[in-house]
Design a protein around this motif. Structure first.
Motif, PDB file in Angstrom:
ATOM      1  N   ILE A 154       0.840  -1.209   0.000  1.00  0.00           N
ATOM      2  CA  ILE A 154       0.000   0.000   0.000  1.00  0.00           C
ATOM      3  C   ILE A 154       0.877   1.264   0.000  1.00  0.00           C
ATOM      4  O   ILE A 154       0.556   2.254  -0.664  1.00  0.00           O
ATOM      5  CB  ILE A 154      -0.997  -0.028   1.185  1.00  0.00           C
ATOM      6  CG1 ILE A 154      -1.979  -1.195   1.001  1.00  0.00           C
ATOM      7  CG2 ILE A 154      -1.763   1.295   1.301  1.00  0.00           C
ATOM      8  CD1 ILE A 154      -2.772  -1.571   2.244  1.00  0.00           C
ATOM      9  N   ASP A 155       2.007   1.215   0.733  1.00  0.00           N
ATOM     10  CA  ASP A 155       2.941   2.355   0.702  1.00  0.00           C
ATOM     11  C   ASP A 155       3.364   2.654  -0.737  1.00  0.00           C
ATOM     12  O   ASP A 155       3.513   3.812  -1.137  1.00  0.00           O
ATOM     13  CB  ASP A 155       4.203   2.045   1.515  1.00  0.00           C
ATOM     14  CG  ASP A 155       4.004   2.262   3.018  1.00  0.00           C
ATOM     15  OD1 ASP A 155       3.013   2.914   3.400  1.00  0.00           O
ATOM     16  OD2 ASP A 155       4.841   1.771   3.801  1.00  0.00           O
ATOM     17  N   ALA A 181      -7.925  -4.947   6.858  1.00  0.00           N
ATOM     18  CA  ALA A 181      -8.268  -3.612   6.336  1.00  0.00           C
ATOM     19  C   ALA A 181      -8.094  -2.550   7.428  1.00  0.00           C
ATOM     20  O   ALA A 181      -7.538  -1.468   7.177  1.00  0.00           O
ATOM     21  CB  ALA A 181      -9.697  -3.615   5.809  1.00  0.00           C
ATOM     22  N   LEU A 182      -8.544  -2.858   8.631  1.00  0.00           N
ATOM     23  CA  LEU A 182      -8.442  -1.871   9.716  1.00  0.00           C
ATOM     24  C   LEU A 182      -6.973  -1.574  10.045  1.00  0.00           C
ATOM     25  O   LEU A 182      -6.572  -0.403  10.146  1.00  0.00           O
ATOM     26  CB  LEU A 182      -9.160  -2.386  10.967  1.00  0.00           C
ATOM     27  CG  LEU A 182      -9.050  -1.467  12.181  1.00  0.00           C
ATOM     28  CD1 LEU A 182      -9.858  -0.182  11.968  1.00  0.00           C
ATOM     29  CD2 LEU A 182      -9.518  -2.159  13.458  1.00  0.00           C
ATOM     30  N   TRP A 183      -6.191  -2.636  10.199  1.00  0.00           N
ATOM     31  CA  TRP A 183      -4.776  -2.430  10.566  1.00  0.00           C
ATOM     32  C   TRP A 183      -4.032  -1.677   9.469  1.00  0.00           C
ATOM     33  O   TRP A 183      -3.270  -0.751   9.756  1.00  0.00           O
ATOM     34  CB  TRP A 183      -4.106  -3.785  10.850  1.00  0.00           C
ATOM     35  CG  TRP A 183      -4.366  -4.266  12.247  1.00  0.00           C
ATOM     36  CD1 TRP A 183      -5.593  -4.486  12.820  1.00  0.00           C
ATOM     37  CD2 TRP A 183      -3.409  -4.579  13.251  1.00  0.00           C
ATOM     38  NE1 TRP A 183      -5.446  -4.924  14.101  1.00  0.00           N
ATOM     39  CE2 TRP A 183      -4.117  -5.000  14.396  1.00  0.00           C
ATOM     40  CE3 TRP A 183      -2.020  -4.571  13.296  1.00  0.00           C
ATOM     41  CZ2 TRP A 183      -3.477  -5.389  15.571  1.00  0.00           C
ATOM     42  CZ3 TRP A 183      -1.382  -4.967  14.475  1.00  0.00           C
ATOM     43  CH2 TRP A 183      -2.116  -5.359  15.593  1.00  0.00           C
ATOM     44  N   CYS A 184      -4.250  -2.081   8.208  1.00  0.00           N
ATOM     45  CA  CYS A 184      -3.556  -1.380   7.115  1.00  0.00           C
ATOM     46  C   CYS A 184      -4.100   0.037   6.999  1.00  0.00           C
ATOM     47  O   CYS A 184      -3.346   0.979   6.752  1.00  0.00           O
ATOM     48  CB  CYS A 184      -3.730  -2.125   5.794  1.00  0.00           C
ATOM     49  SG  CYS A 184      -2.775  -3.631   5.771  1.00  0.00           S
ATOM     50  N   GLY A 185      -5.389   0.182   7.163  1.00  0.00           N
ATOM     51  CA  GLY A 185      -5.986   1.513   7.073  1.00  0.00           C
ATOM     52  C   GLY A 185      -5.312   2.472   8.037  1.00  0.00           C
ATOM     53  O   GLY A 185      -4.954   3.606   7.688  1.00  0.00           O
ATOM     54  N   ILE A 186      -5.105   2.015   9.274  1.00  0.00           N
ATOM     55  CA  ILE A 186      -4.457   2.876  10.272  1.00  0.00           C
ATOM     56  C   ILE A 186      -2.960   3.000   9.965  1.00  0.00           C
ATOM     57  O   ILE A 186      -2.408   4.102   9.931  1.00  0.00           O
ATOM     58  CB  ILE A 186      -4.703   2.336  11.701  1.00  0.00           C
ATOM     59  CG1 ILE A 186      -6.202   2.465  12.042  1.00  0.00           C
ATOM     60  CG2 ILE A 186      -3.848   3.078  12.726  1.00  0.00           C
ATOM     61  CD1 ILE A 186      -6.618   1.900  13.386  1.00  0.00           C
ATOM     62  N   ALA A 187      -2.304   1.872   9.698  1.00  0.00           N
ATOM     63  CA  ALA A 187      -0.842   1.893   9.505  1.00  0.00           C
ATOM     64  C   ALA A 187      -0.435   2.611   8.223  1.00  0.00           C
ATOM     65  O   ALA A 187       0.680   3.130   8.133  1.00  0.00           O
ATOM     66  CB  ALA A 187      -0.306   0.463   9.499  1.00  0.00           C
TER      67      ALA A 187
END
Ligand code: ADP
Ligand code: F6P
Length: 324
Positions: A154-155, A181-187
């Motif tokens: 995603i980066d 999705a939540l963890w990547c969304g925040i990270a």
């Protein structure tokens, strides 16, 4: 008096997850250290029914702790869902003198382990799934590697999204669960996170958010969409039409399930695999190893499957504040 454990079997079942090999290694080596025989069962319950069973020694699990996937292979097996399939599987375990079985997989695999336990085979489940969706445990083997793989991808999408001043919809795995999705969304600092557990199918809200963000000078708009919501490509077309912002969809897919496991996945897998063997040696059955509130524990499979868990509201709410 319960028969003393002499031979244990180990299998991986359901979707594979990085760290499953570390768990297999831990089961094999800790069982051998206790003087037990170990049999590896290939391709999950399917391989059990087809008697794809081989003796394992310490060397069988050499050089695998760093490997993604599962050396035993995995499968989804319809025949095993039937009573006849389960009876046949229990008879095969008896034929091979397997008195204890470690099942590494998710909830579905644990239901299978529960069925075998009721047919007299001592079974212990070890939670292995990238989805983190097993209610009795705060940790599932594979999640850490999967979210790190997705985060790095995603980066990269973010870089090009910013250069081109685009909206990017990135779809991550999780058919029923939005933890990745939540963890990547925040990270990844995403502007919007769409979770199967929370999404209200209100695209206008996303469109309004994009328009506001553009006004504030944001150069990109990242939307992390969980697989359970899906339709990222058509969503991208509609969002582009409604906002005028070029929009692209990227589906990360099965890359999230592969790759060398992180230290965290190797560590949890190693400890959980060893605990599974300890439990079998204590004569326990129909239980699942878990990590809860900072400790390794175990639950009756029936109790574990009755538990529920949901996305933490605080984390979801904070994700919106942090991406403003
Ligand atoms: P996971 O273990 O990751 O949740 P699945 O739900 O696909 O993956 O389950 C893996 C396998 O476990 C299935 O293909 C099937 O063989 C077995 N299984 C799933 N549900 C049951 C059930 N209710 N009873 C018996 N076996 C089951
Ligand atoms: O359970 C793990 C998982 O990767 C889910 O996130 C996903 O929905 C599913 O497996 C995909 O399964 P398959 O490998 O059958 O495409």
């Amino acid at each position: 008096m319960a028969k003393q454990m002499e031979t244990i079997g180990v299998l991986t079942s359901g979707g594979d997850a990085p760290g499953m090999n570390a768990a297999i290694r831990a089961v094999v080596r800790s069982a051998l250290a206790k003087g037990l025989n170990v049999k590896g069962i290939y391709r999950g319950y399917q391989g059990l029914l087809e008697e794809e069973i081989e003796d394992m020694n310490a060397h069988s699990v050499s050089d695998i702790i760093q490997l993604g996937g599962t050396i035993l292979g995995t499968a989804r097996c319809e025949e095993f869902r039937t009573e006849e399939g389960q009876k046949k599987a229990a008879d095969i375990c008896k034929k091979y003198n397997i008195d204890g079985l470690v099942v590494i997989g998710g909830d579905g695999s644990f239901r299978g382990a529960q069925a075998l336990a009721h047919l007299g085979i001592n079974t212990i489940g070890v939670p292995g799934t990238i989805d983190l969706d097993i209610a009795c445990t705060d940790y599932t083997i594979g999640f850490d590697t999967a979210v790190n793989t997705a985060m790095e991808a995603i980066d990269k999408v973010r870089d090009t999204s910013t250069s081109h001043e685009r909206c990017s919809i990135i779809e991550v795995m999780g058919r029923h669960a939005g933890y990745i999705a939540l963890w990547c969304g925040i990270a990844n600092g995403a502007e919007d996170i769409l979770l199967p557990e929370r999404y209200g199918y209100d695209e206008q809200k996303i469109v309004n958010h994009i328009i506001q963000s553009r006004k504030k000078g944001k150069k990109h708009h990242l939307i992390i969409n969980a697989e359970g919501i899906g339709h990222s490509a058509s969503m991208a077309k509609r969002i582009e039409a409604a906002t005028g912002m070029e929009t692209r969809a990227t589906i990360l897919g099965h890359m999230q399930r592969g790759g060398s496991p992180t230290c965290k996945d190797r560590m949890y897998a190693s400890i959980m695999g060893a605990i599974a063997v300890d439990l079998l040696c204590e004569g326990k059955s129909n239980r699942v190893v878990a990590y809860k509130g900072g400790d390794y524990v175990d639950f009756e499979i029936d109790e574990a499957l009755a538990m529920t868990k949901d996305i933490p509201d605080y984390q979801y709410d904070i994700s919106k504040i942090l991406s403003r």
